[in-house]
Each structure stands twice: as C-alpha cells, then as structure tokens.
Write a protein that holds these residues in place. Structure first.
Motif, PDB file in Angstrom:
ATOM      1  N   PRO A 365     -56.422   7.188 -14.287  1.00 47.56           N
ATOM      2  CA  PRO A 365     -57.411   6.160 -13.955  1.00 47.56           C
ATOM      3  C   PRO A 365     -56.763   4.778 -13.978  1.00 47.56           C
ATOM      4  O   PRO A 365     -55.675   4.606 -14.523  1.00 47.56           O
ATOM      5  CB  PRO A 365     -58.458   6.303 -15.069  1.00 47.56           C
ATOM      6  N   PRO A 366     -57.396   3.771 -13.385  1.00 47.80           N
ATOM      7  CA  PRO A 366     -56.830   2.414 -13.392  1.00 47.80           C
ATOM      8  C   PRO A 366     -56.578   1.937 -14.819  1.00 47.80           C
ATOM      9  O   PRO A 366     -57.261   2.348 -15.762  1.00 47.80           O
ATOM     10  CB  PRO A 366     -57.929   1.573 -12.715  1.00 47.80           C
ATOM     11  N   PRO A 367     -55.586   1.054 -15.005  1.00 51.81           N
ATOM     12  CA  PRO A 367     -55.252   0.578 -16.355  1.00 51.81           C
ATOM     13  C   PRO A 367     -56.407  -0.072 -17.091  1.00 51.81           C
ATOM     14  O   PRO A 367     -56.446  -0.047 -18.327  1.00 51.81           O
ATOM     15  CB  PRO A 367     -54.120  -0.429 -16.093  1.00 51.81           C
ATOM     16  N   ASN A 368     -57.358  -0.662 -16.353  1.00 53.57           N
ATOM     17  CA  ASN A 368     -58.494  -1.298 -17.020  1.00 53.57           C
ATOM     18  C   ASN A 368     -59.602  -0.318 -17.371  1.00 53.57           C
ATOM     19  O   ASN A 368     -60.632  -0.693 -17.935  1.00 53.57           O
ATOM     20  CB  ASN A 368     -59.062  -2.423 -16.147  1.00 53.57           C
ATOM     21  N   SER A 369     -59.398   0.966 -17.040  1.00 51.77           N
ATOM     22  CA  SER A 369     -60.388   1.981 -17.374  1.00 51.77           C
ATOM     23  C   SER A 369     -60.271   2.372 -18.844  1.00 51.77           C
ATOM     24  O   SER A 369     -59.155   2.483 -19.377  1.00 51.77           O
ATOM     25  CB  SER A 369     -60.191   3.217 -16.489  1.00 51.77           C
ATOM     26  N   PRO A 370     -61.399   2.613 -19.520  1.00 51.77           N
ATOM     27  CA  PRO A 370     -61.318   3.040 -20.925  1.00 51.77           C
ATOM     28  C   PRO A 370     -60.673   4.405 -21.099  1.00 51.77           C
ATOM     29  O   PRO A 370     -60.270   4.766 -22.201  1.00 51.77           O
ATOM     30  CB  PRO A 370     -62.791   3.058 -21.364  1.00 51.77           C
ATOM     31  N   HIS A 371     -60.582   5.181 -20.017  1.00 44.96           N
ATOM     32  CA  HIS A 371     -59.989   6.526 -20.102  1.00 44.96           C
ATOM     33  C   HIS A 371     -58.506   6.537 -19.721  1.00 44.96           C
ATOM     34  O   HIS A 371     -57.889   7.600 -19.739  1.00 44.96           O
ATOM     35  CB  HIS A 371     -60.751   7.490 -19.183  1.00 44.96           C
ATOM     36  N   HIS A 372     -57.959   5.376 -19.371  1.00 44.77           N
ATOM     37  CA  HIS A 372     -56.557   5.338 -18.913  1.00 44.77           C
ATOM     38  C   HIS A 372     -55.613   5.858 -19.990  1.00 44.77           C
ATOM     39  O   HIS A 372     -54.773   6.728 -19.734  1.00 44.77           O
ATOM     40  CB  HIS A 372     -56.176   3.913 -18.520  1.00 44.77           C
ATOM     41  N   MET A 373     -55.714   5.342 -21.211  1.00 45.72           N
ATOM     42  CA  MET A 373     -54.788   5.721 -22.262  1.00 45.72           C
ATOM     43  C   MET A 373     -54.969   7.174 -22.684  1.00 45.72           C
ATOM     44  O   MET A 373     -54.005   7.846 -23.067  1.00 45.72           O
ATOM     45  CB  MET A 373     -54.934   4.779 -23.458  1.00 45.72           C
ATOM     46  N   ILE A 374     -56.209   7.665 -22.616  1.00 42.14           N
ATOM     47  CA  ILE A 374     -56.451   9.059 -22.984  1.00 42.14           C
ATOM     48  C   ILE A 374     -55.740   9.999 -22.019  1.00 42.14           C
ATOM     49  O   ILE A 374     -55.022  10.926 -22.431  1.00 42.14           O
ATOM     50  CB  ILE A 374     -57.967   9.349 -23.012  1.00 42.14           C
ATOM     51  N   TRP A 375     -55.909   9.744 -20.714  1.00 39.44           N
ATOM     52  CA  TRP A 375     -55.264  10.605 -19.739  1.00 39.44           C
ATOM     53  C   TRP A 375     -53.758  10.361 -19.668  1.00 39.44           C
ATOM     54  O   TRP A 375     -52.983  11.268 -19.340  1.00 39.44           O
ATOM     55  CB  TRP A 375     -55.906  10.428 -18.363  1.00 39.44           C
ATOM     56  N   GLN A 376     -53.352   9.142 -19.973  1.00 39.25           N
ATOM     57  CA  GLN A 376     -51.929   8.851 -20.086  1.00 39.25           C
ATOM     58  C   GLN A 376     -51.296   9.763 -21.132  1.00 39.25           C
ATOM     59  O   GLN A 376     -50.235  10.362 -20.909  1.00 39.25           O
ATOM     60  CB  GLN A 376     -51.757   7.378 -20.466  1.00 39.25           C
ATOM     61  N   HIS A 377     -51.948   9.875 -22.273  1.00 37.64           N
ATOM     62  CA  HIS A 377     -51.440  10.723 -23.344  1.00 37.64           C
ATOM     63  C   HIS A 377     -51.473  12.190 -22.943  1.00 37.64           C
ATOM     64  O   HIS A 377     -50.504  12.933 -23.155  1.00 37.64           O
ATOM     65  CB  HIS A 377     -52.268  10.496 -24.603  1.00 37.64           C
ATOM     66  N   ARG A 378     -52.568  12.637 -22.339  1.00 35.40           N
ATOM     67  CA  ARG A 378     -52.714  14.058 -22.012  1.00 35.40           C
ATOM     68  C   ARG A 378     -51.728  14.515 -20.946  1.00 35.40           C
ATOM     69  O   ARG A 378     -51.210  15.641 -21.005  1.00 35.40           O
ATOM     70  CB  ARG A 378     -54.142  14.328 -21.558  1.00 35.40           C
ATOM     71  N   LEU A 379     -51.463  13.669 -19.959  1.00 33.35           N
ATOM     72  CA  LEU A 379     -50.629  14.093 -18.835  1.00 33.35           C
ATOM     73  C   LEU A 379     -49.150  13.793 -19.032  1.00 33.35           C
ATOM     74  O   LEU A 379     -48.296  14.548 -18.564  1.00 33.35           O
ATOM     75  CB  LEU A 379     -51.116  13.417 -17.542  1.00 33.35           C
ATOM     76  N   ILE A 380     -48.827  12.696 -19.706  1.00 35.18           N
ATOM     77  CA  ILE A 380     -47.437  12.258 -19.768  1.00 35.18           C
ATOM     78  C   ILE A 380     -46.750  12.658 -21.073  1.00 35.18           C
ATOM     79  O   ILE A 380     -45.574  13.035 -21.070  1.00 35.18           O
ATOM     80  CB  ILE A 380     -47.361  10.735 -19.543  1.00 35.18           C
TER      81      ILE A 380
END
Length: 412
Positions: A365-380
C-alpha cells in the motif's frame, strides 16, 4: 587455530593521520547533517528519540525510563497527546545497558544528538562494509567490492534502518567485528564486541550463547574473560540510577509484546507460533549437531554454523522487522565465498537490490497508508532469512566437505 594475517600494518604516524582524518570527517558530517536536517525539525530520527528521551529522563532527572511518566512524555513529544490503546505506545523497552552507546548523546539537545547519531550510524555502516567480507573470508575483486558498497547502501532493509535511526546498524557492525576477531585470533576484540552487541538482544540472543559455548569448548579463555568483564561492566553501569533495571526491563518486554505487530518471519510463514518454534528448535539442533560432528576435520564448518545461527535468529526473533537485517549480509557474504563466479554474485546483489524496492513499489500500500508497514513486514521481512536458510542448507558442511576442507582461505 591458524592466525589469519590482516591488512598490512600501518606505521604510528599513518595511524595517527588516519584517526585525525576520520575525526575531521565525522565532525564535518555531523555539522552538515545538523544544518541541513536535524536543526530544521523537532524529531527526525524516530527510533532514536525513545532511547534518547528515556535515558535523558534517567541521567538528568533521576526518573525510571520504564515508568509511565516517561512513556507519557515520549508520547506527548511524538503524537502531541497520549497514545491511543491501539497505537504504538512508544515506551522505552531497551535493556538499560544501551546507555553505554546512547547515554552520552542523551545529555545533548535533541537536534545535536540526532546529528551525532546519524554520524555514528554512518561510521558503523562503513565499518561493516570494510570488515564483513574479511570476517567470512570473502575477497571480491575491486569492481565487485564497489558494487557491494552500492548494494549495502541501497538495500531496502538498510535504507529503512538508516531512516529510522536503528541501533541495529551499530549491532551489526559489532557482530562483524566479533566474527573478524575470531578469524584473526583477536580474542579480546571478539569478546568486547560480542558483549556490546547485547544492547539489542533480539539480534544476538542465539549468537552469544553459541559463541560462549564454543569458546568454552575450545578453551579460548581470553575471549570469555573479555566478554565477562565487558558485559559485567555495562550491566552494572546503570545500577546507580536504577538498581532493579533487569526486572523493570523484563516487565517492559511483556508490555511491549502487547502493542507491537512484528511477529517473527517464521511465525508469519507458518501461521503458528508453536509450529514456528518447533521448526526453529529443529534448525538450531541440527546446526549444533552438524558443527559438532565436523568441527575437527573441517574448521570452516564454524563459519557455516555462525551464519546459520544468525539466520535462525532473524527467523524467530520476537518483535523484529526488516530494519534489523543488515546483520544478514554476513551469512550472505559467506554464501558468496562458495560461489565460483563473480558474475553470479553480482546478479544476486542486483536482484536483491532492485527486487525488494519493486516489491515495495508494486505490491505494498502507499507509504501514507496505515497498513504500509504491516504489509512491508509481511512481504519483505521473510525474503532474506528464508533465502539464506535454503542456501545454507544446500551448503551443509558434510554435503560440501571437499570444498570446505580444500578452501584456500584459512578458516576458523
């Protein structure tokens, strides 16, 4: 253990000149960062602010950094209000002997402290770049070393670690120095760096016991003495301010686990903390068994075991993220020592360098999305440790006995 000579020794004058030049560069870098960045905003280095304010409250005002009043002060400075129950509480959750690294900066104004912290992180990244290949016996040609410098600076987890001001960069440099100390029989350096690396336990909670057990078995008493003296000193250092700090820290960990979302990569992949724990125990048990049964005939197996322990640590470390993964480049460089073609190594670096950023750009999701860091962690977060686990399984010492025993570069 065979001593591995390091780079040619410098004369006293050359060393003095090098130290002086380094200090001048650090001062100029700090001045530039302060004027361009940290003096223009109140809080720039997010992950540095919490330990800075927590230790400042303790050293200057005599407060408990784990206390609710200090936590509220951190929240007020970051959010402008108390944190909501579903938000990151921003509480101080570090072991208090982190004061040995951050403590002097906590007495300075935040803009100056942040500029100095950036300089320390940059110096640590440079130390890692210089020492890490030597630590594992990797000697790339000049063109590949230049590409590796770009790779280290631009790799997705490392960029985030620098942006956030993560102490993980300092710890990764300390681990690299400890490994290099083992290779070159600098036992005191290895023990001191290993003790200092405990300031972020989720990065070293498996590596430290493993190396202490190994050192005891090999009777490397200088390493053990250096570790014990250093660790004892840094643990005792905060006691005048907070005599029961280990208990306070353990209590803070319980609270920290309740408001963070960073599950270990192995737990995310299996969907079960129980199953992830079982897999981790099996991997560790197999690593210990493999090293124990080949250590006499294949000294290089210790390199493999150290790499495996670091990778498993990242796979199972509680409340970790991709910002802690600079240390994984040590196992990656070890894998590079077993690849025959420099072109293949270059391809791996380029794929990792570009691929992780593409995942962020295309799938997250876009960096300003509240879910960005969650999916960043899950995928990367799982990509590097899982890939390295598979590579190290393939490079098991018994499977590659001839390559390990006939390796031209002396090993541990």
């Amino acid at each position: 253990m065979t001593h591995v000579p390091s780079s040619p020794f410098l004369s006293t004058a050359q060393r003095a000149l090098l130290v002086a030049l380094t200090l001048v560069l650090l001062v100029l870098n700090t001045w530039a960062v302060y004027n361009v960045l940290t003096s223009r905003a109140s809080i720039v280095v997010w992950d540095f602010h919490t330990p800075w304010l927590g230790l400042r409250a303790m050293l200057r005002d005599g407060l408990n950094p784990y206390g609710e009043d200090v936590t509220l002060a951190i929240q007020q400075q970051r959010y402008g209000r108390p944190a909501y129950p579903d938000e990151d509480q921003l509480a101080f959750a570090y072991p208090l002997h982190i004061v040995t690294v951050v403590g002097p900066l906590a007495l300075l104004p935040l803009p100056v402290a942040q500029a100095l912290w950036f300089s320390l992180l940059e110096a640590s990244l440079l130390i890692f770049f210089i020492v890490a290949p030597w630590s594992v016996g990797w000697r790339p040609p000049t063109w590949l070393l230049a590409l590796t410098a770009v790779f280290i600076l631009g790799l997705y987890p490392n960029v985030w670690a620098m942006i956030l001001g993560q102490v993980s960069i300092v710890v990764a440099a300390l681990v690299a120095l400890a490994w290099w100390g083992l290779r070159t029989e600098r036992w005191g350096l290895a023990g001191v760096c290993l003790a200092l690396a405990t300031i972020k336990p989720q990065m070293t909670f498996l590596l430290v016991p493993f190396l202490l057990i190994w050192s005891t078995n090999q009777r490397y008493w200088r390493l053990l003495l250096a570790f014990a003296a250093t660790f004892g000193a840094i643990v005792l250092l905060p006691l005048p301010w907070l005599p029961n700090w280990p208990l306070e820290w353990l209590a803070s960990l319980g609270r920290y686990a309740g408001y963070t979302v960073w599950d270990p990569p192995l737990v995310m992949l299996t969907g079960s903390a129980w199953l992830g724990g079982v897999i981790a125990v099996l991997l560790l048990a197999w690593t210990m068994y493999s090293w124990w049964h080949v250590r006499e005939r294949q000294p290089a197996a210790l390199d493999w075991a150290l790499a495996m322990v670091i990778v498993v640590s990242v796979l199972v470390a509680p409340r970790t993220s991709q910002a802690n993964q600079l240390v994984l480049l040590l196992p990656l460089f070890f894998v590079f020592t077993r690849l025959n073609k420099t072109g293949s190594i270059a391809i791996v670096e380029i794929l990792l360098l570009v691929g992780l950023w593409l995942i962020d750009y295309i799938l997250l999701p876009p960096p300003n999305s509240p879910h960005h860091m969650i999916w960043q962690h899950r995928l990367i977060s799982p990509i590097l440790p899982v890939g390295l686990t598979l590579a190290l399984l393939y490079l098991h010492p018994r499977r590659h006995k001839r390559e390990l025993t006939q390796c031209k570069e002396p090993q541990l």
